[in-house]
Design a protein around this motif. Structure first.
Motif, short mmCIF file in Angstrom:
data_model
loop_
_atom_site.label_atom_id
_atom_site.label_comp_id
_atom_site.label_asym_id
_atom_site.label_seq_id
_atom_site.Cartn_x
_atom_site.Cartn_y
_atom_site.Cartn_z
N ALA A 211 0.23 7.46 2.03
CA ALA A 211 -0.77 7.05 3.02
C ALA A 211 -2.13 6.75 2.41
O ALA A 211 -3.00 6.22 3.08
N ILE A 212 -2.32 7.07 1.13
CA ILE A 212 -3.66 6.91 0.57
C ILE A 212 -3.97 5.44 0.35
O ILE A 212 -3.24 4.76 -0.37
N PRO A 213 -5.05 4.95 0.94
CA PRO A 213 -5.43 3.57 0.66
C PRO A 213 -5.90 3.47 -0.79
O PRO A 213 -6.99 3.95 -1.12
N PHE B 91 -9.43 8.86 -4.54
CA PHE B 91 -8.76 8.64 -3.26
C PHE B 91 -7.71 9.73 -3.11
O PHE B 91 -6.87 9.91 -3.99
N TYR B 92 -7.75 10.44 -2.00
CA TYR B 92 -6.97 11.67 -1.83
C TYR B 92 -6.21 11.62 -0.51
O TYR B 92 -6.73 11.13 0.49
N GLY B 93 -4.98 12.12 -0.49
CA GLY B 93 -4.25 12.19 0.78
C GLY B 93 -2.79 12.52 0.58
O GLY B 93 -2.38 12.97 -0.51
N ARG B 94 -2.01 12.31 1.63
CA ARG B 94 -0.59 12.63 1.58
C ARG B 94 0.16 11.50 0.88
O ARG B 94 0.04 10.34 1.25
N PRO C 144 2.82 9.32 7.45
CA PRO C 144 1.78 8.81 6.56
C PRO C 144 2.16 7.48 5.91
O PRO C 144 1.34 6.55 5.83
N GLU D 93 0.81 -1.22 0.00
CA GLU D 93 0.00 0.00 0.00
C GLU D 93 0.85 1.27 0.00
O GLU D 93 0.50 2.27 -0.64
N SER E 147 1.87 4.67 8.35
CA SER E 147 0.48 4.30 8.59
C SER E 147 0.03 3.27 7.56
O SER E 147 -0.61 2.26 7.90
#
Lengths: 436, 436
Positions: free
Chosen positions: A139-141, A300-303, A309, A133, A312
């Motif tokens: 960190a984005i799933p 899907f959005y994120g760091r 991150p 992942e 995680s």
């Protein structure tokens, strides 16, 4: 239900103790009770393989765990976490771990982009998991949703903003009118770009992630060599300003598509309509936009980077593979990987926005339109605007032509023919339009 | 690795054959080879329980599978898919399935919001899975990422746009200046709203999803009765226009938070800054924004409803639970549910934007500021603008006050005290500001 005797503890080996490795070790320790409850067995960190066991470390690291003998560490582990990066010795160690029956969690995008399917195949043969992942979009799933949530669906297309550095740079150009070099320098000062920004600005990092995403989305083998790649170094402040005038923002996209010609993956700057969800992805954030047959549009959005991150994402994978080991097996099989053909880059169907400097006299638009039509390309919109100082002293105008969808080869031929026209002083920019 | 004798086929029972059930049956049939490869066993649809087996059906449905004896169907199944909706008989049938050792996939948000933890607990006791990706935000993978990808992280806050009807209505008000009633009527004509839109516009649907999200994110038991709820019926075109003037859009949010006071879940319209990723969620789309300790900010976006999108989410769950059965077990355990206290709604810490009609004379702003300060609330911004026709013939002005974060109770007291001032003609609106 069948019951398998569950182990009371699983032996976890960590390969690498940089920014991500340090955070992984910390989370394994801080969350140990919670992790044990979720997995059904304790996760025992038995060692951390590093190149130099005597080097300075974060004080949170238990130095007694450090070892420079990665092979022995791997041989005694149930789960191997690889956050060392690079192709070797990571590949050899992970294949050794898999052959020895360990499950593997890796954040190594370079290795997966070059040789991921070898790992996946070895893992299927050995009946163990390879989870990764953290290797795509931090960190984005995204891996788990694509591989599991969409397991009953068919993915048609993936559009990803998968490099935070270039997204930050393009965002600064758009919001503050900066030139590319100034925006890169600012990103370096803020720690968003490395001293040598080549891997980011030339699109190599995004291409590696595109290869992983394409392999994942289409259950086939795509390596970084199959990805056509163009970075952001040719994007100018003027391109960014014109993008806004036509209702777009410029993003560096990783695009994975399945068509009758096969599977394709490409990375290039593209005009994205302001209304598209990817247009709102600002700063150093990442996002992956997926078009699936039944689910429709997902994002899907994120760091996309950073120690905590990424750690995680690694820990989420560790819980999954650990849980599978407690059950005595592995997650949904990936052994039905097909070797789909790689479609040539020229077979892509896309839209162009071409900005041209033309002599400001009657009939020029008609000439250009004629040439475009001769190449069987259809025009969606045309804008004309005066240019303040012309290229060669002759009064000139900007002509911005946006096409409908057409094959890449037809579009390239059209641009070459436009450039040959007498009234055309120069092709100022050619950008693809995506997400519409 | 331990090897468990894998079944050659798993018996799948489908409860319900409406829009979603029909699509689930179609995907199970269309994708059967692919599903078998991923699961490691064939998925055999053995029956579809319906209330009236003689009623007209989509021609894709094999009528020989229809039965009105749901209990017998459930008793013979390995996996039970429930898409009938409603509390009963769904709950009794699912508990019966679990007790009989079947794994369960459900899209039933009403049941999970009322009594989900009873199902989860029964499943943990029986060693089977309950998966429910389709019950929150339709096709958007949110349950699996939260439960698995973030299994090694700690979630602090969830902000969700989880009702497509109200998002469509608010979006139409913002983009076309429509009044609420007109936007609702338009949504009804386009099939985005039901003839009786109460469950959507009053926030009941969002509150059910908030309960499920809070339970999931914080590993505790939150039911719909614990969710404080306010719909969008009091939102006016003027509120929407003022939101834009202050750089916000109005969204109906489901907000789940963990604090020292406990866990809280609430649904209400809120001002979201235009730069926030949730602000760009348009039309009938849904999105869930998650703040986690290590992963940072994540957002999941997609279609929140519809037969095919919901069926896609159901099928992803079916693959996971089927794979776990092939292995002889279940996914990561949820048995460590804690019963965290539910924080009272008044303990929420939030920001207000209060729009007031005041007499247009010197010193009014000072009076209002004095009252706010007396309640220990800090002002972030104030805007004044003339009102064209005043409420009572006296020349009046708009005063828009945005506060810093303060406890809900202090903010409510502040608004009451402002309303008591002589110079204040009326409180025009009170909206919370979220996502900043």
């Amino acid at each position: 239900m069948a019951t398998v005797p569950a182990p009371s503890a699983l032996r976890v080996a960590l390969l690498g103790c940089g920014v991500v490795g340090t955070q992984v070790a910390r989370l394994l320790s801080d969350q140990s009770d919670d992790l044990a409850a979720r997995v059904g067995a304790r996760l025992e960190l038995v060692g951390i393989a590093v190149r130099d066991a005597a080097a300075p470390r974060d004080p949170s690291i238990d130095r007694a765990l450090l070892t420079d003998d990665a092979e022995t560490l791997v041989d005694g582990a149930d789960i191997v976490i690889e956050v060392m990066g690079g192709i070797e010795p990571a590949r050899t160690l992970l294949l050794r771990a898999i052959a020895g029956g360990a499950s593997v969690v890796t954040a190594n995008k370079a290795l997966l982009a070059e040789d991921g399917p070898t790992l996946y195949h070895a893992a299927d043969e050995a009946g163990v998991d390879v989870y990764y992942e953290a290797a795509v979009a931090g960190a984005i799933p995204i891996v788990r949703p694509v591989r599991e949530s969409l397991a009953g669906d068919t993915i048609q297309r993936v559009l990803g903003i998968v490099n935070g550095t270039t997204n930050y740079v393009l965002d600064q150009m758009a919001t503050h009118g900066l030139a590319l070099d100034d925006a890169v320098r600012q990103a370096q000062e803020l720690g968003f770009a490395e001293a040598d920004p080549t891997a980011d600005v030339e699109g190599y990092d995004a291409a590696a992630k595109a290869a992983i995403l394409a392999s994942l989305a289409f259950h086939t083998r795509v390596t970084i060599d199959d990805v056509s790649r163009e970075g952001i170094t040719s994007v100018t402040a003027e391109d960014v300003a014109w993008a806004r005038q036509t209702g777009h923002v410029i993003k560096l996209l990783a695009i994975c598509e399945a068509s009758e010609a096969g599977v394709s993956a490409r990375v290039h700057p593209a005009l994205v309509p302001e209304q598209h969800p990817l247009a709102g992805v600002r700063g150093a954030f990442n996002a992956v936009f997926v078009e699936a047959e039944a689910a429709g549009e997902l994002m899907f959005y994120g760091r996309g980077a950073g120690g905590a991150p990424t750690a995680s994402a690694v820990l989420g994978d560790v819980v999954s593979v650990a849980r599978h080991r407690v059950l005595g097996g592995k997650g949904p099989a990936e052994s039905h990987y097909a070797q789909l053909p790689i479609a040539p880059a020229s077979s892509a169907v896309t839209r162009y926005q071409v900005r041209i400097a033309v002599s400001d006299r009657p009939g020029v638009l008609a000439q250009v339109a004629q040439v475009v039509a001769e190449h069987s390309v259809s025009i969606e919109a045309v804008r004309q605007a005066p240019i303040e100082s012309s290229l060669d002293g002759v009064t000139a105008a900007h002509l911005v032509i946006t096409t409908h969808h057409a094959p890449e080869s037809a579009l390239a031929g059209t641009v070459a023919a436009i450039a040959d026209l007498d009234a055309v002083q120069g092709i100022l920019s050619v950008l693809r339009v995506e997400g519409s």
